[in-house]
Design a protein around this motif. Structure first.
Motif, PDB file in Angstrom:
ATOM      1  N   PHE A  57      -7.875   7.995 -10.367  1.00 22.56           N
ATOM      2  CA  PHE A  57      -6.681   8.410 -10.988  1.00 22.56           C
ATOM      3  C   PHE A  57      -5.313   7.582 -10.239  1.00 22.56           C
ATOM      4  N   ILE A  58      -5.476   7.338  -9.222  1.00 22.53           N
ATOM      5  CA  ILE A  58      -4.166   6.434  -8.573  1.00 22.53           C
ATOM      6  C   ILE A  58      -4.874   5.245  -8.085  1.00 22.53           C
ATOM      7  N   ILE A  59      -3.859   4.410  -7.664  1.00 25.08           N
ATOM      8  CA  ILE A  59      -4.445   3.234  -7.292  1.00 25.08           C
ATOM      9  C   ILE A  59      -5.196   3.201  -5.788  1.00 25.08           C
ATOM     10  N   ARG A  60      -4.865   4.049  -5.235  1.00 27.46           N
ATOM     11  CA  ARG A  60      -5.515   4.283  -3.968  1.00 27.46           C
ATOM     12  C   ARG A  60      -6.687   4.482  -4.005  1.00 27.46           C
ATOM     13  N   ASP A  61      -7.262   5.157  -5.069  1.00 28.19           N
ATOM     14  CA  ASP A  61      -8.662   5.681  -5.236  1.00 28.19           C
ATOM     15  C   ASP A  61      -9.723   4.230  -5.438  1.00 28.19           C
ATOM     16  N   LEU A  62      -8.954   3.476  -5.935  1.00 29.17           N
ATOM     17  CA  LEU A  62     -10.007   2.081  -6.218  1.00 29.17           C
ATOM     18  C   LEU A  62     -10.224   1.505  -4.634  1.00 29.17           C
ATOM     19  N   TRP A  63      -9.347   1.696  -3.656  1.00 30.83           N
ATOM     20  CA  TRP A  63      -9.701   1.000  -2.426  1.00 30.83           C
ATOM     21  C   TRP A  63     -10.572   1.619  -1.650  1.00 30.83           C
ATOM     22  N   LYS A  64     -11.448   2.617  -2.119  1.00 30.14           N
ATOM     23  CA  LYS A  64     -12.520   3.049  -1.328  1.00 30.14           C
ATOM     24  C   LYS A  64     -13.764   2.356  -1.498  1.00 30.14           C
ATOM     25  N   TYR A  65     -13.724   1.572  -2.543  1.00 35.46           N
ATOM     26  CA  TYR A  65     -14.815   0.716  -3.023  1.00 35.46           C
ATOM     27  C   TYR A  65     -14.870  -0.791  -2.819  1.00 35.46           C
ATOM     28  N   SER A  66     -16.087  -1.454  -2.369  1.00 38.95           N
ATOM     29  CA  SER A  66     -16.140  -2.685  -2.200  1.00 38.95           C
ATOM     30  C   SER A  66     -16.263  -3.425  -3.607  1.00 38.95           C
ATOM     31  N   LEU A  67     -16.116  -4.661  -3.676  1.00 38.80           N
ATOM     32  CA  LEU A  67     -16.054  -5.630  -4.950  1.00 38.80           C
ATOM     33  C   LEU A  67     -17.521  -5.003  -5.929  1.00 38.80           C
ATOM     34  N   LYS A 122       0.817  -1.321  -0.086  1.00 41.00           N
ATOM     35  CA  LYS A 122       0.012   0.053   0.043  1.00 41.00           C
ATOM     36  C   LYS A 122       0.810   1.231   0.086  1.00 41.00           C
ATOM     37  N   LYS A 123       2.103   1.180   0.698  1.00 36.42           N
ATOM     38  CA  LYS A 123       2.758   2.426   0.780  1.00 36.42           C
ATOM     39  C   LYS A 123       3.585   2.638  -0.597  1.00 36.42           C
ATOM     40  N   GLU A 124       3.981   1.693  -1.013  1.00 34.03           N
ATOM     41  CA  GLU A 124       4.767   1.750  -2.337  1.00 34.03           C
ATOM     42  C   GLU A 124       3.881   2.017  -3.716  1.00 34.03           C
ATOM     43  N   PHE A 125       2.831   1.474  -3.595  1.00 33.07           N
ATOM     44  CA  PHE A 125       1.888   1.647  -4.874  1.00 33.07           C
ATOM     45  C   PHE A 125       0.456   2.438  -4.828  1.00 33.07           C
ATOM     46  N   GLY A 126       0.265   2.756  -3.433  1.00 29.06           N
ATOM     47  CA  GLY A 126      -0.883   3.502  -3.265  1.00 29.06           C
ATOM     48  C   GLY A 126      -1.231   4.883  -4.281  1.00 29.06           C
ATOM     49  N   LEU A 127      -0.129   5.416  -4.521  1.00 25.07           N
ATOM     50  CA  LEU A 127      -0.036   7.043  -4.819  1.00 25.07           C
ATOM     51  C   LEU A 127       0.451   6.725  -6.516  1.00 25.07           C
ATOM     52  N   LYS A 128       0.608   5.579  -6.757  1.00 25.25           N
ATOM     53  CA  LYS A 128       1.127   5.236  -8.141  1.00 25.25           C
ATOM     54  C   LYS A 128      -0.283   5.564  -9.256  1.00 25.25           C
ATOM     55  N   LYS A 129       0.035   6.031 -10.438  1.00 24.16           N
ATOM     56  CA  LYS A 129      -1.266   6.327 -11.264  1.00 24.16           C
ATOM     57  C   LYS A 129      -1.695   4.784 -11.546  1.00 24.16           C
ATOM     58  N   ILE A 130      -3.070   4.941 -11.919  1.00 27.37           N
ATOM     59  CA  ILE A 130      -3.691   3.471 -12.277  1.00 27.37           C
ATOM     60  C   ILE A 130      -3.351   2.886 -13.309  1.00 27.37           C
ATOM     61  N   LYS A 131      -2.918   3.686 -14.382  1.00 27.82           N
ATOM     62  CA  LYS A 131      -2.507   3.117 -15.810  1.00 27.82           C
ATOM     63  C   LYS A 131      -1.203   2.023 -15.526  1.00 27.82           C
ATOM     64  N   ILE A 132      -0.573   2.281 -14.412  1.00 27.27           N
ATOM     65  CA  ILE A 132       0.715   1.117 -14.307  1.00 27.27           C
ATOM     66  C   ILE A 132       0.146  -0.360 -14.045  1.00 27.27           C
ATOM     67  N   ILE A 133      -1.139  -0.490 -13.805  1.00 27.80           N
ATOM     68  CA  ILE A 133      -1.516  -1.637 -13.625  1.00 27.80           C
ATOM     69  C   ILE A 133      -1.993  -2.602 -14.982  1.00 27.80           C
ATOM     70  N   PRO A 134      -1.184  -3.670 -15.142  1.00 30.36           N
ATOM     71  CA  PRO A 134      -1.326  -4.498 -16.349  1.00 30.36           C
ATOM     72  C   PRO A 134      -2.597  -4.685 -16.891  1.00 30.36           C
ATOM     73  N   GLY A 135      -2.635  -4.320 -18.332  1.00 27.64           N
ATOM     74  CA  GLY A 135      -4.054  -4.860 -19.066  1.00 27.64           C
ATOM     75  C   GLY A 135      -5.056  -3.463 -19.122  1.00 27.64           C
ATOM     76  N   ILE A 136      -4.603  -2.139 -18.572  1.00 24.46           N
ATOM     77  CA  ILE A 136      -5.218  -1.016 -18.476  1.00 24.46           C
ATOM     78  C   ILE A 136      -4.703  -0.235 -19.969  1.00 24.46           C
ATOM     79  N   GLY A 137      -5.615  -0.047 -20.880  1.00 20.32           N
ATOM     80  CA  GLY A 137      -5.090   0.570 -22.027  1.00 20.32           C
ATOM     81  C   GLY A 137      -5.733   1.911 -22.270  1.00 20.32           C
ATOM     82  N   LYS A 138      -5.437   2.791 -23.287  1.00 19.53           N
ATOM     83  CA  LYS A 138      -5.761   4.108 -23.126  1.00 19.53           C
ATOM     84  C   LYS A 138      -7.445   4.457 -22.972  1.00 19.53           C
ATOM     85  N   VAL A 139      -8.194   3.513 -23.698  1.00 19.17           N
ATOM     86  CA  VAL A 139      -9.665   3.712 -23.389  1.00 19.17           C
ATOM     87  C   VAL A 139     -10.148   3.532 -21.958  1.00 19.17           C
ATOM     88  N   THR A 140      -9.714   2.135 -21.350  1.00 21.14           N
ATOM     89  CA  THR A 140      -9.818   1.965 -20.030  1.00 21.14           C
ATOM     90  C   THR A 140      -9.691   3.051 -18.991  1.00 21.14           C
TER      91      THR A 140
END
Length: 239
Positions: free
Chosen positions: A53-63, A25-43
Protein backbone atom coordinates in the motif's frame (compact mmCIF):
# COMPACT_ATOMS: atom_id res chain seq x y z
CA UNK A 1 13.32 9.29 -9.51
CA UNK A 2 14.01 11.28 -6.35
CA UNK A 3 13.80 14.46 -8.42
CA UNK A 4 10.43 13.45 -9.86
CA UNK A 5 8.92 12.73 -6.45
CA UNK A 6 10.46 15.81 -4.87
CA UNK A 7 9.15 18.11 -7.60
CA UNK A 8 5.61 16.96 -6.74
CA UNK A 9 6.03 17.97 -3.10
CA UNK A 10 6.11 21.72 -3.64
CA UNK A 11 3.98 22.49 -6.66
CA UNK A 12 3.62 24.93 -8.32
CA UNK A 13 7.15 26.04 -7.41
CA UNK A 14 8.57 22.57 -8.00
CA UNK A 15 11.51 23.05 -5.61
CA UNK A 16 11.96 20.55 -2.80
CA UNK A 17 15.39 19.42 -1.65
CA UNK A 18 16.15 15.83 -0.62
CA UNK A 19 19.57 15.87 1.01
CA UNK A 20 20.20 12.18 1.67
CA UNK A 21 18.75 8.66 1.78
CA UNK A 22 17.56 9.04 5.37
CA UNK A 23 15.50 12.10 4.47
CA UNK A 24 14.08 10.33 1.43
CA UNK A 25 12.90 7.43 3.60
CA UNK A 26 11.42 9.79 6.17
CA UNK A 27 9.58 11.92 3.61
CA UNK A 28 8.29 9.21 1.28
CA UNK A 29 8.16 5.95 3.25
CA UNK A 30 4.54 6.49 4.30
CA UNK A 31 3.36 7.86 0.95
CA UNK A 32 0.93 5.76 -1.08
CA UNK A 33 2.56 3.65 -3.76
CA UNK A 34 0.42 5.25 -6.46
CA UNK A 35 2.52 8.46 -6.30
CA UNK A 36 5.35 6.57 -8.02
CA UNK A 37 5.39 7.70 -11.69
CA UNK A 38 4.13 5.06 -14.12
CA UNK A 39 1.71 3.30 -11.78
CA UNK A 40 -1.74 3.20 -13.35
CA UNK A 41 -5.01 1.91 -11.91
CA UNK A 42 -4.45 -1.72 -12.93
CA UNK A 43 -0.96 -1.86 -11.43
CA UNK A 44 -2.13 -0.07 -8.28
CA UNK A 45 -5.01 -2.53 -7.78
CA UNK A 46 -2.63 -5.45 -8.30
CA UNK A 47 -0.21 -4.07 -5.68
CA UNK A 48 -3.03 -3.62 -3.17
CA UNK A 49 -4.03 -7.25 -3.71
CA UNK A 50 -0.46 -8.15 -2.67
CA UNK A 51 -0.82 -6.07 0.52
CA UNK A 52 1.49 -3.38 -0.84
CA UNK A 53 0.00 0.00 0.00
CA UNK A 54 2.76 2.47 0.86
CA UNK A 55 6.28 2.93 -0.47
CA UNK A 56 7.80 1.51 2.70
CA UNK A 57 6.05 -1.80 2.04
CA UNK A 58 8.33 -2.32 -0.97
CA UNK A 59 11.49 -2.00 1.12
CA UNK A 60 10.82 -5.35 2.81
CA UNK A 61 11.78 -7.30 -0.29
CA UNK A 62 15.00 -7.94 -2.18
CA UNK A 63 15.18 -7.40 -5.94
CA UNK A 64 14.64 -11.11 -6.65
CA UNK A 65 11.78 -11.30 -4.16
CA UNK A 66 10.07 -8.34 -5.83
CA UNK A 67 10.39 -10.02 -9.23
CA UNK A 68 9.01 -13.29 -7.86
CA UNK A 69 6.15 -11.52 -6.11
CA UNK A 70 4.85 -9.27 -8.90
CA UNK A 71 6.86 -10.10 -12.02
CA UNK A 72 8.92 -7.69 -14.14
CA UNK A 73 6.98 -4.72 -12.77
CA UNK A 74 8.63 -5.50 -9.45
CA UNK A 75 12.10 -4.78 -10.82
CA UNK A 76 11.24 -1.19 -11.69
CA UNK A 77 9.35 -0.65 -8.44
CA UNK A 78 12.26 -2.01 -6.41
CA UNK A 79 14.48 0.78 -7.68
CA UNK A 80 11.86 3.54 -7.90
CA UNK A 81 10.74 2.96 -4.31
CA UNK A 82 14.34 3.65 -3.30
CA UNK A 83 14.56 6.85 -5.31
CA UNK A 84 16.46 5.32 -8.23
CA UNK A 85 15.26 5.74 -11.80
CA UNK A 86 17.28 6.08 -15.01
CA UNK A 87 14.51 7.74 -16.98
CA UNK A 88 15.02 11.32 -18.07
CA UNK A 89 14.02 14.32 -15.99
CA UNK A 90 13.73 17.53 -17.96
CA UNK A 91 11.48 20.47 -18.60
CA UNK A 92 8.53 20.77 -20.93
CA UNK A 93 8.21 24.02 -22.86
CA UNK A 94 4.68 25.01 -23.86
CA UNK A 95 3.92 27.99 -26.08
CA UNK A 96 4.02 28.22 -29.87
CA UNK A 97 6.24 25.17 -29.77
CA UNK A 98 6.35 22.19 -27.47
CA UNK A 99 9.48 20.39 -26.55
CA UNK A 100 11.96 19.22 -24.04
CA UNK A 101 15.68 19.49 -23.56
CA UNK A 102 18.00 17.42 -21.41
CA UNK A 103 21.26 18.62 -19.87
CA UNK A 104 23.54 15.68 -19.16
CA UNK A 105 25.27 15.39 -15.81
CA UNK A 106 28.50 14.78 -17.71
CA UNK A 107 29.36 15.82 -21.27
CA UNK A 108 28.94 12.81 -23.54
CA UNK A 109 30.48 11.58 -26.78
CA UNK A 110 28.22 8.58 -27.36
CA UNK A 111 25.76 9.25 -30.18
CA UNK A 112 23.64 6.30 -29.07
CA UNK A 113 22.87 8.09 -25.79
CA UNK A 114 21.71 11.15 -27.74
CA UNK A 115 19.41 8.97 -29.86
CA UNK A 116 17.96 7.32 -26.76
CA UNK A 117 17.44 10.71 -25.14
CA UNK A 118 15.51 11.99 -28.13
CA UNK A 119 13.45 8.79 -28.29
CA UNK A 120 12.24 9.42 -24.74
CA UNK A 121 11.41 13.02 -25.62
CA UNK A 122 9.55 11.88 -28.75
CA UNK A 123 7.38 9.51 -26.72
CA UNK A 124 6.49 12.24 -24.25
CA UNK A 125 5.71 14.85 -26.91
CA UNK A 126 3.66 12.38 -28.96
CA UNK A 127 1.60 11.47 -25.89
CA UNK A 128 1.00 15.15 -25.10
CA UNK A 129 -0.06 15.99 -28.65
CA UNK A 130 -2.59 13.17 -28.58
CA UNK A 131 -3.93 14.43 -25.26
CA UNK A 132 -4.40 17.90 -26.74
CA UNK A 133 -5.59 16.61 -30.14
CA UNK A 134 -2.76 18.31 -32.03
CA UNK A 135 -0.50 17.40 -34.93
CA UNK A 136 2.73 19.15 -35.95
CA UNK A 137 4.52 19.84 -39.21
CA UNK A 138 7.87 21.22 -38.02
CA UNK A 139 10.40 19.30 -35.93
CA UNK A 140 13.51 20.92 -34.47
CA UNK A 141 16.53 19.25 -32.89
CA UNK A 142 18.78 21.24 -30.57
CA UNK A 143 22.34 20.26 -29.64
CA UNK A 144 24.66 22.11 -27.27
CA UNK A 145 28.32 21.11 -27.19
CA UNK A 146 30.71 21.03 -24.24
CA UNK A 147 32.07 24.50 -25.12
CA UNK A 148 28.48 25.89 -25.09
CA UNK A 149 28.31 26.20 -28.89
CA UNK A 150 24.70 25.56 -29.83
CA UNK A 151 23.06 24.44 -33.06
CA UNK A 152 19.45 23.86 -34.08
CA UNK A 153 18.23 22.05 -37.16
CA UNK A 154 14.61 21.98 -38.30
CA UNK A 155 12.57 20.17 -40.90
CA UNK A 156 9.02 20.86 -42.04
CA UNK A 157 7.10 17.92 -43.47
CA UNK A 158 4.20 18.00 -45.92
CA UNK A 159 1.91 15.81 -43.82
CA UNK A 160 1.17 16.73 -40.21
CA UNK A 161 2.38 14.05 -37.78
CA UNK A 162 2.33 13.03 -34.13
CA UNK A 163 3.03 9.28 -33.99
CA UNK A 164 6.30 8.31 -32.33
CA UNK A 165 7.62 6.42 -35.35
CA UNK A 166 6.82 9.33 -37.67
CA UNK A 167 8.55 11.82 -35.39
CA UNK A 168 11.55 9.54 -35.01
CA UNK A 169 11.94 9.22 -38.78
CA UNK A 170 12.28 13.00 -39.06
CA UNK A 171 14.59 13.30 -36.04
CA UNK A 172 16.80 10.51 -37.38
CA UNK A 173 17.13 12.33 -40.70
CA UNK A 174 18.10 15.55 -38.91
CA UNK A 175 20.67 13.84 -36.67
CA UNK A 176 22.37 12.19 -39.63
CA UNK A 177 23.17 15.67 -40.96
CA UNK A 178 24.65 16.91 -37.67
CA UNK A 179 28.33 16.38 -36.97
CA UNK A 180 29.58 15.56 -33.49
CA UNK A 181 33.22 16.69 -33.42
CA UNK A 182 33.14 17.27 -29.66
CA UNK A 183 31.27 16.18 -26.58
CA UNK A 184 27.62 17.09 -26.10
CA UNK A 185 26.21 18.80 -23.01
CA UNK A 186 22.55 19.10 -24.00
CA UNK A 187 20.12 17.50 -26.44
CA UNK A 188 16.58 18.64 -27.10
CA UNK A 189 13.68 18.46 -29.49
CA UNK A 190 10.74 20.73 -30.26
CA UNK A 191 7.64 20.49 -32.40
CA UNK A 192 5.72 23.43 -33.86
CA UNK A 193 3.53 24.52 -36.76
CA UNK A 194 0.52 22.80 -35.20
CA UNK A 195 -2.73 21.75 -36.83
CA UNK A 196 -6.00 20.70 -35.24
CA UNK A 197 -6.54 17.90 -37.72
CA UNK A 198 -4.51 15.43 -39.73
CA UNK A 199 -3.12 16.78 -43.02
CA UNK A 200 -1.81 14.12 -45.39
CA UNK A 201 -0.24 14.17 -48.82
CA UNK A 202 0.61 10.54 -49.48
CA UNK A 203 0.86 8.07 -52.30
CA UNK A 204 -1.21 4.89 -52.01
CA UNK A 205 1.66 2.69 -50.75
CA UNK A 206 2.69 5.31 -48.21
CA UNK A 207 -0.89 5.69 -47.02
CA UNK A 208 -1.19 1.97 -46.22
CA UNK A 209 2.09 2.08 -44.28
CA UNK A 210 1.03 5.19 -42.35
CA UNK A 211 -2.36 3.69 -41.52
CA UNK A 212 -0.70 0.59 -40.06
CA UNK A 213 1.62 2.75 -37.95
CA UNK A 214 -1.34 4.82 -36.80
CA UNK A 215 -3.38 1.79 -35.72
CA UNK A 216 -0.55 0.36 -33.63
CA UNK A 217 0.35 3.73 -32.10
CA UNK A 218 -3.24 4.68 -31.30
CA UNK A 219 -3.82 1.34 -29.57
CA UNK A 220 -0.64 1.84 -27.53
CA UNK A 221 -1.75 5.36 -26.60
CA UNK A 222 -5.19 4.23 -25.39
CA UNK A 223 -3.67 1.49 -23.24
CA UNK A 224 -1.09 3.86 -21.75
CA UNK A 225 -3.66 6.55 -21.03
CA UNK A 226 -5.91 4.08 -19.23
CA UNK A 227 -3.35 1.95 -17.39
CA UNK A 228 -0.16 4.05 -17.19
CA UNK A 229 2.65 4.95 -19.59
CA UNK A 230 4.89 2.06 -18.55
CA UNK A 231 2.29 -0.70 -18.93
CA UNK A 232 3.45 -1.60 -22.48
CA UNK A 233 6.39 -0.75 -24.68
CA UNK A 234 6.04 1.92 -27.35
CA UNK A 235 6.46 0.90 -31.02
CA UNK A 236 9.47 3.23 -31.02
CA UNK A 237 11.21 0.99 -28.47
CA UNK A 238 11.52 -1.66 -31.19
CA UNK A 239 13.69 0.62 -33.34
Amino acid sequence: MTAKLASEENKPNGMYIIKNEEQFKKEFGLKKIKIIPGIGKVTYDMLKSKNLFIIRDLWKYSLNEMKDKIGNVGIGLYYKSRGIDNSIVGRIIKNKSRGKEITYQEDIYDKKIIYNTLKEIIKEISFEMKNTKKWCKTITVKIKYEDMEQITRSKTVESSIRETLELYEVVDGILKKISFPKKVRLAGMYVSNFTNHKIEQLKLGERVKKENIKKVSELAYKIKKKYGKNIIIDPLDCK
